[in-house]
Design a protein around this motif. Structure first.
Motif, PDB file in Angstrom:
ATOM      1  N   SER A  39      -8.852  -5.175  54.510  1.00  0.00           N
ATOM      2  CA  SER A  39      -9.704  -6.301  54.928  1.00  0.00           C
ATOM      3  C   SER A  39      -9.395  -7.540  54.094  1.00  0.00           C
ATOM      4  CB  SER A  39     -11.181  -5.936  54.784  1.00  0.00           C
ATOM      5  OG  SER A  39     -11.529  -4.873  55.627  1.00  0.00           O
ATOM      6  N   ALA A  40      -9.301  -7.333  52.777  1.00  0.00           N
ATOM      7  CA  ALA A  40      -8.996  -8.465  51.892  1.00  0.00           C
ATOM      8  C   ALA A  40      -7.606  -9.030  52.195  1.00  0.00           C
ATOM      9  CB  ALA A  40      -9.092  -8.021  50.436  1.00  0.00           C
ATOM     10  N   GLY A  41      -6.628  -8.164  52.423  1.00  0.00           N
ATOM     11  CA  GLY A  41      -5.280  -8.631  52.719  1.00  0.00           C
ATOM     12  C   GLY A  41      -5.206  -9.396  54.024  1.00  0.00           C
ATOM     13  N   LEU A  42      -5.860  -8.879  55.064  1.00  0.00           N
ATOM     14  CA  LEU A  42      -5.855  -9.577  56.348  1.00  0.00           C
ATOM     15  C   LEU A  42      -6.557 -10.925  56.253  1.00  0.00           C
ATOM     16  CD1 LEU A  42      -6.572  -6.669  58.871  1.00  0.00           C
ATOM     17  CD2 LEU A  42      -4.380  -7.705  58.261  1.00  0.00           C
ATOM     18  N   ALA A  43      -7.650 -10.967  55.483  1.00  0.00           N
ATOM     19  CA  ALA A  43      -8.371 -12.234  55.307  1.00  0.00           C
ATOM     20  C   ALA A  43      -7.500 -13.262  54.595  1.00  0.00           C
ATOM     21  CB  ALA A  43      -9.667 -11.989  54.536  1.00  0.00           C
ATOM     22  N   ALA A  67     -12.817  -6.427  62.542  1.00  0.00           N
ATOM     23  CA  ALA A  67     -12.842  -4.992  62.869  1.00  0.00           C
ATOM     24  C   ALA A  67     -12.566  -4.149  61.628  1.00  0.00           C
ATOM     25  CB  ALA A  67     -11.815  -4.693  63.953  1.00  0.00           C
ATOM     26  N   MET A  68     -11.624  -4.584  60.792  1.00  0.00           N
ATOM     27  CA  MET A  68     -11.321  -3.847  59.564  1.00  0.00           C
ATOM     28  C   MET A  68     -12.514  -3.885  58.611  1.00  0.00           C
ATOM     29  SD  MET A  68      -8.753  -2.074  58.286  1.00  0.00           S
ATOM     30  CE  MET A  68      -7.225  -2.744  58.949  1.00  0.00           C
ATOM     31  N   ALA A  69     -13.150  -5.049  58.499  1.00  0.00           N
ATOM     32  CA  ALA A  69     -14.332  -5.155  57.639  1.00  0.00           C
ATOM     33  C   ALA A  69     -15.461  -4.269  58.151  1.00  0.00           C
ATOM     34  CB  ALA A  69     -14.790  -6.609  57.570  1.00  0.00           C
ATOM     35  N   PHE A  70     -15.582  -4.156  59.481  1.00  0.00           N
ATOM     36  CA  PHE A  70     -16.598  -3.264  60.051  1.00  0.00           C
ATOM     37  C   PHE A  70     -16.322  -1.809  59.662  1.00  0.00           C
ATOM     38  CE2 PHE A  70     -17.797  -0.404  63.527  1.00  0.00           C
ATOM     39  CZ  PHE A  70     -19.187  -0.567  63.494  1.00  0.00           C
ATOM     40  N   LEU A  71     -15.061  -1.409  59.724  1.00  0.00           N
ATOM     41  CA  LEU A  71     -14.706  -0.044  59.308  1.00  0.00           C
ATOM     42  C   LEU A  71     -15.057   0.192  57.840  1.00  0.00           C
ATOM     43  CD1 LEU A  71     -11.235   0.677  60.977  1.00  0.00           C
ATOM     44  CD2 LEU A  71     -13.415   1.785  61.470  1.00  0.00           C
ATOM     45  N   ALA A  72     -14.762  -0.789  56.992  1.00  0.00           N
ATOM     46  CA  ALA A  72     -15.081  -0.662  55.570  1.00  0.00           C
ATOM     47  C   ALA A  72     -16.583  -0.517  55.365  1.00  0.00           C
ATOM     48  CB  ALA A  72     -14.547  -1.870  54.798  1.00  0.00           C
ATOM     49  N   THR A  73     -17.358  -1.312  56.097  1.00  0.00           N
ATOM     50  CA  THR A  73     -18.819  -1.231  55.989  1.00  0.00           C
ATOM     51  C   THR A  73     -19.325   0.113  56.477  1.00  0.00           C
ATOM     52  OG1 THR A  73     -18.968  -3.618  56.349  1.00  0.00           O
ATOM     53  CG2 THR A  73     -20.984  -2.333  56.650  1.00  0.00           C
ATOM     54  N   LEU A  74     -18.761   0.586  57.572  1.00  0.00           N
ATOM     55  CA  LEU A  74     -19.171   1.882  58.124  1.00  0.00           C
ATOM     56  C   LEU A  74     -18.883   3.015  57.139  1.00  0.00           C
ATOM     57  CD1 LEU A  74     -20.341   3.047  60.777  1.00  0.00           C
ATOM     58  CD2 LEU A  74     -17.983   3.445  61.521  1.00  0.00           C
ATOM     59  N   GLY A  85     -13.778  12.537  62.746  1.00  0.00           N
ATOM     60  CA  GLY A  85     -14.212  11.144  62.741  1.00  0.00           C
ATOM     61  C   GLY A  85     -13.447  10.321  61.726  1.00  0.00           C
ATOM     62  N   LEU A  86     -13.224  10.886  60.547  1.00  0.00           N
ATOM     63  CA  LEU A  86     -12.474  10.171  59.515  1.00  0.00           C
ATOM     64  C   LEU A  86     -11.028   9.953  59.932  1.00  0.00           C
ATOM     65  CD1 LEU A  86     -13.870  11.948  56.320  1.00  0.00           C
ATOM     66  CD2 LEU A  86     -14.302   9.590  57.026  1.00  0.00           C
ATOM     67  N   LYS A  87     -10.437  10.945  60.589  1.00  0.00           N
ATOM     68  CA  LYS A  87      -9.056  10.789  61.052  1.00  0.00           C
ATOM     69  C   LYS A  87      -8.947   9.690  62.107  1.00  0.00           C
ATOM     70  CE  LYS A  87      -6.725  13.813  58.673  1.00  0.00           C
ATOM     71  NZ  LYS A  87      -5.624  13.381  57.781  1.00  0.00           N
ATOM     72  N   LEU A  88      -9.954   9.608  62.975  1.00  0.00           N
ATOM     73  CA  LEU A  88      -9.938   8.540  63.973  1.00  0.00           C
ATOM     74  C   LEU A  88     -10.043   7.166  63.310  1.00  0.00           C
ATOM     75  CD1 LEU A  88     -12.196  10.097  66.766  1.00  0.00           C
ATOM     76  CD2 LEU A  88      -9.719   9.719  66.849  1.00  0.00           C
ATOM     77  N   MET A  89     -10.883   7.069  62.280  1.00  0.00           N
ATOM     78  CA  MET A  89     -10.997   5.803  61.560  1.00  0.00           C
ATOM     79  C   MET A  89      -9.720   5.488  60.795  1.00  0.00           C
ATOM     80  SD  MET A  89     -14.946   5.438  60.291  1.00  0.00           S
ATOM     81  CE  MET A  89     -15.330   7.132  59.921  1.00  0.00           C
ATOM     82  N   GLU A  90      -9.040   6.524  60.319  1.00  0.00           N
ATOM     83  CA  GLU A  90      -7.749   6.313  59.654  1.00  0.00           C
ATOM     84  C   GLU A  90      -6.739   5.708  60.626  1.00  0.00           C
ATOM     85  OE1 GLU A  90      -4.123   9.271  58.651  1.00  0.00           O
ATOM     86  OE2 GLU A  90      -6.057   9.868  57.801  1.00  0.00           O
ATOM     87  N   VAL A  91      -6.675   6.280  61.838  1.00  0.00           N
ATOM     88  CA  VAL A  91      -5.767   5.747  62.858  1.00  0.00           C
ATOM     89  C   VAL A  91      -6.140   4.311  63.211  1.00  0.00           C
ATOM     90  CG1 VAL A  91      -5.006   5.998  65.249  1.00  0.00           C
ATOM     91  CG2 VAL A  91      -5.219   8.017  63.790  1.00  0.00           C
ATOM     92  N   ALA A  92      -7.452   4.067  63.330  1.00  0.00           N
ATOM     93  CA  ALA A  92      -7.910   2.711  63.680  1.00  0.00           C
ATOM     94  C   ALA A  92      -7.543   1.707  62.601  1.00  0.00           C
ATOM     95  CB  ALA A  92      -9.430   2.732  63.895  1.00  0.00           C
ATOM     96  N   ALA A  93      -7.740   2.071  61.335  1.00  0.00           N
ATOM     97  CA  ALA A  93      -7.467   1.134  60.240  1.00  0.00           C
ATOM     98  C   ALA A  93      -5.995   0.766  60.171  1.00  0.00           C
ATOM     99  CB  ALA A  93      -7.931   1.747  58.916  1.00  0.00           C
ATOM    100  N   PHE A  94      -5.132   1.774  60.188  1.00  0.00           N
ATOM    101  CA  PHE A  94      -3.705   1.467  60.063  1.00  0.00           C
ATOM    102  C   PHE A  94      -3.131   0.937  61.380  1.00  0.00           C
ATOM    103  CE2 PHE A  94      -4.403   4.012  56.329  1.00  0.00           C
ATOM    104  CZ  PHE A  94      -3.634   3.349  55.389  1.00  0.00           C
ATOM    105  N   GLY A  95      -3.755   1.326  62.485  1.00  0.00           N
ATOM    106  CA  GLY A  95      -3.357   0.736  63.759  1.00  0.00           C
ATOM    107  C   GLY A  95      -3.643  -0.750  63.787  1.00  0.00           C
TER     108      GLY A  95
END
Length: 517
Positions: A39-43, A67-74, A85-95
Motif C-alpha cells: 500500500s505504501a509503495g503504490l501510494a 484496494a490494497m489499503a482495504f486488504l491491509a485494514t481487513l 480466505g488468506l490464500k485468496l487475499m494473497e492472490v488479490a494482493a500480489f495480483g
C-alpha cells in the motif's frame, strides 16, 4: 499469582491438525505486513506520477492503492480467517501489485510513443522490470509458501511485463515501430536477462526461506517426539501436544527451560523427582512416559495426553459443583496423594488448574493429578528438610501457611491444606482467600481465619463444610494427618453417595451434546 493461570494440560479438540493453526497465523501476520508495505509503495508511485505529470493512468492506480489499503485494514481486524480466505487475499494482493506494474508500463509506453521518445520507451520497460522484481522478492521473502507454489507465483509475476509488451505491440503497432528503432538485440537481451535473473534469485530466495522453515519445524522435535501445538504454559516452561514418531501416540510434552529451573543442582533434583514420579502407579497420577534433555540443555518430560477439563475450567464454565461431585473428585485426589506421600513426594502446588477431570475409556470424571513433585524439586531447602525462609513456591490462593513462612518442615499435610482450598473453590466458585496482590493473599493465608464456604453458598452440607474447614486449619497438627484420613472423612459425609460413575457419565454425555450444538 492468579488462580486462573493456564492448566499444564488442556483439551485440544483436533489433535491431528499439527501446525495448521500456527501456519495460518504466520501467513496472516506476513500478509498483513506485505499489504501495508505494498500500500505504501503504490501510494508513493502514485504520488510521484502525479507530481511529475506522468500519471495518465492515475485513476486505475488510485483504485489499486485503495484496494490494497482495504486488504491491509481487513487483515488488521481482530478476526480469524481460514487458510483458503488468506490464500485468496494473497492472490488479490500480489495480483493488484502486478496489475499496477502492467498498467504503468502500458500507459508509459503509449505516452512515449505519442511523444516519439524512444528513450522513454526503453526507460518504461526497465521500470516495469524493476517493479516486477520488487514484487517477486517481496513474495519470495515475506510470504510463507512451499517452494513449488512460490516458484509458480514468481514466474507469473515475471511474465507480466513480457505479456504486457507483447499485447501492446499487437494492439498498438506504432509502439512496436518506435521500439524497433532502439530495441537492439543487445538491449532486449539485457532486459530479458535482468528479468530472468531476478526471477531465479527470487525463486532461490523462496527455496531458502522454505527450507529454513522446514528445518525449524524439524528442530522442534525432542528425541522421538514431534511437537504439534502449544496447549499450556507456566512459570517453568510450556506444554505441547506431541506425537511419538514411531508409535503415533499423542502425548503432552513439557519443556523445562534451564534458566527457569534454577541452578544445575536444582535441575538435577527435578530430574530425579520426575524419575521418582514415573515409578508411581496410582491411576489418578498423570502417567510419565519419558524424560530427557536436548542438545541445548533444555529438559523435558513426556506424560499422557488427557481428554477432559481441568477443575479450574470445569468451575469456570459451569460454576460451583454439587457437593456430591466435589466429594467424588476429591476422594480420587486423596488416593493419588496417599501413594505419593508414601513415596516421600509432596506436591506443594495443588490447584484446580492442575487437577484434571478426564475421560478414560468409558470412565468419566476420572481424576488425574498433574505436575506431581515439580515444585518440591526446584526449591532450595535446609538440611533438616524445611524450606528456606522467603522461598515460597506455589499459587498464593492455595498455599499452606507453613509454605509461606518457611518456619517448619513441609510434609503431606501441606497438600491437604491446599486440597482444602481446592474443595472450597469447587463448592463456592472462589478460593478461600483473595486480595489485590499476591502478598495480600499470602498474609491472609497466614493470619486470617477462613470464611466458611456456607457463607457464600448456604446449601453446602455442614459435615462437608466441617471437613473443608479442618483441612484449612492453620496448624498442621489440627488438620487431617494423612490423605487416607481425609478420604475417610469425605466418604462419611451424607452427600458422598449423591454422585457416582453413572451420573458422571450421564453429565459428560449431556454436556458433550450441548457443546457439539
Amino acid at each position: 499469582m492468579s488462580s486462573a493461570r493456564p492448566a499444564p494440560v488442556e483439551l485440544v479438540a483436533d489433535g491431528d491438525r499439527r501446525f495448521a493453526d500456527e501456519e495460518r497465523t504466520f501467513l496472516h501476520v506476513r500478509l498483513r505486513a506485505v499489504t501495508f508495505l505494498l500500500s505504501a509503495g503504490l501510494a508513493l508511485v502514485l504520488a510521484r506520477d502525479l507530481t511529475f505529470g506522468r500519471g495518465p493512468a492515475w485513476p486505475l492506480q488510485a483504485a489499486a492503492t485503495v484496494a490494497m489499503a482495504f486488504l491491509a485494514t481487513l487483515l488488521s481486524a481482530a478476526r480469524t480467517f481460514s487458510t483458503r480466505g488468506l490464500k485468496l487475499m494473497e492472490v488479490a494482493a500480489f495480483g493488484l501489485a502486478a496489475v499496477v506494474v502492467m498498467i504503468h508500463l502500458w500507459h508509459a509506453q503509449l505516452s512515449a510513443t505519442v511523444r516519439g521518445d524512444p528513450t522513454s520507451l526503453v526507460a518504461g520497460s526497465k521500470d516495469a522490470v524493476i517493479g516486477a522484481t520488487i514484487v517477486m522478492f517481496t513474495y519470495a521473502l515475506l510470504v510463507p509458501a512451499p517452494y513449488g507454489c512460490a516458484w509458480r507465483a514468481i514466474a507469473a509475476i515475471a511474465a507480466c511485463p513480457v505479456a504486457t509488451e507483447a499485447l501492446l505491440f499487437l494492439v498498438h503497432p506504432e509502439v512496436f515501430r518506435l521500439a524497433r528503432r532502439v530495441a537492439t538485440d543487445q538491449r532486449i537481451g539485457e532486459t530479458m536477462s535482468l528479468l530472468a535473473t531476478s526471477a531465479l534469485l527470487a525463486a532461490y530466495g523462496a527455496y531458502l526461506v522454505h527450507t529454513m522453515r522446514v528445518r525449524a519445524r524439524e528442530a522442534r522435535q525432542f528425541n522421538q517426539y514431534r511437537l504439534r501445538d502449544e496447549i499450556g504454559a507456566g512459570g517453568m516452561g510450556a506444554v505441547y501436544l506431541a506425537e511419538h514418531r514411531l508409535l503415533k501416540r499423542p502425548c503432552a510434552l513439557k519443556v523445562i527451560l534451564p534458566e527457569r529451573a534454577g541452578d544445575p543442582r536444582s535441575l538435577e533434583r527435578f530430574e530425579q523427582e520426575v524419575r521418582a514420579t514415573a515409578q508411581l502407579s496410582d491411576p489418578h497420577i498423570v502417567e510419565v512416559y519419558d524424560y530427557g534433555r536436548t542438545e541445548d540443555g533444555t529438559f523435558f518430560y513426556v506424560m499422557e495426553y488427557l481428554h477432559g477439563l481441568s477443575l479450574d475450567g470445569l468451575v469456570g464454565r459451569h460454576g460451583p459443583l454439587p457437593p456430591g461431585r466435589v466429594i467424588y473428585l476429591l476422594r480420587q485426589v486423596c488416593q493419588a496423594l496417599a501413594e505419593a506421600h508414601a513415596a516421600g513426594l509432596v506436591h506443594r502446588d495443588l490447584t484446580p488448574a492442575n487437577i484434571f477431570a478426564a475421560r478414560r475409556g468409558r470412565q468419566y470424571d476420572f481424576v488425574k493429578v498433574l505436575d506431581f513433585g515439580l515444585v518440591e524439586a526446584v526449591v532450595a531447602r535446609n538440611e533438616d528438610g524445611s524450606s528456606r525462609r522467603g522461598a515460597a513456591p506455589g499459587t498464593p490462593q492455595y498455599m499452606a501457611p507453613e509454605q509461606i513462612t518457611g518456619d517448619r518442615a513441609i510434609d503431606g499435610r501441606c497438600d491437604l491444606y491446599t486440597l482444602g482450598g481446592v474443595a472450597y473453590t469447587l463448592l463456592t466458585g472462589r478460593p478461600p482467600f483473595v486480595g489485590e496482590t499476591a502478598d495480600e493473599v499470602r498474609t491472609a493465608q497466614v493470619r486470617e481465619a477462613v470464611v466458611p464456604p456456607s457463607h457464600h453458598r448456604p446449601e453446602i452440607p455442614p459435615d462437608l463444610e466441617e471437613v473443608v474447614l479442618r483441612c484449612l486449619t492453620k496448624d498442621p497438627e489440627a488438620r487431617f494427618q494423612s490423605a487416607e484420613d481425609l478420604e475417610a472423612g469425605l466418604a462419611s459425609c451424607t452427600s458422598a453417595s449423591d454422585w457416582d460413575a453413572r451420573k458422571a457419565a450421564d453429565w459428560w454425555r449431556e454436556i458433550g451434546r450441548t457443546l457439539a450444538t
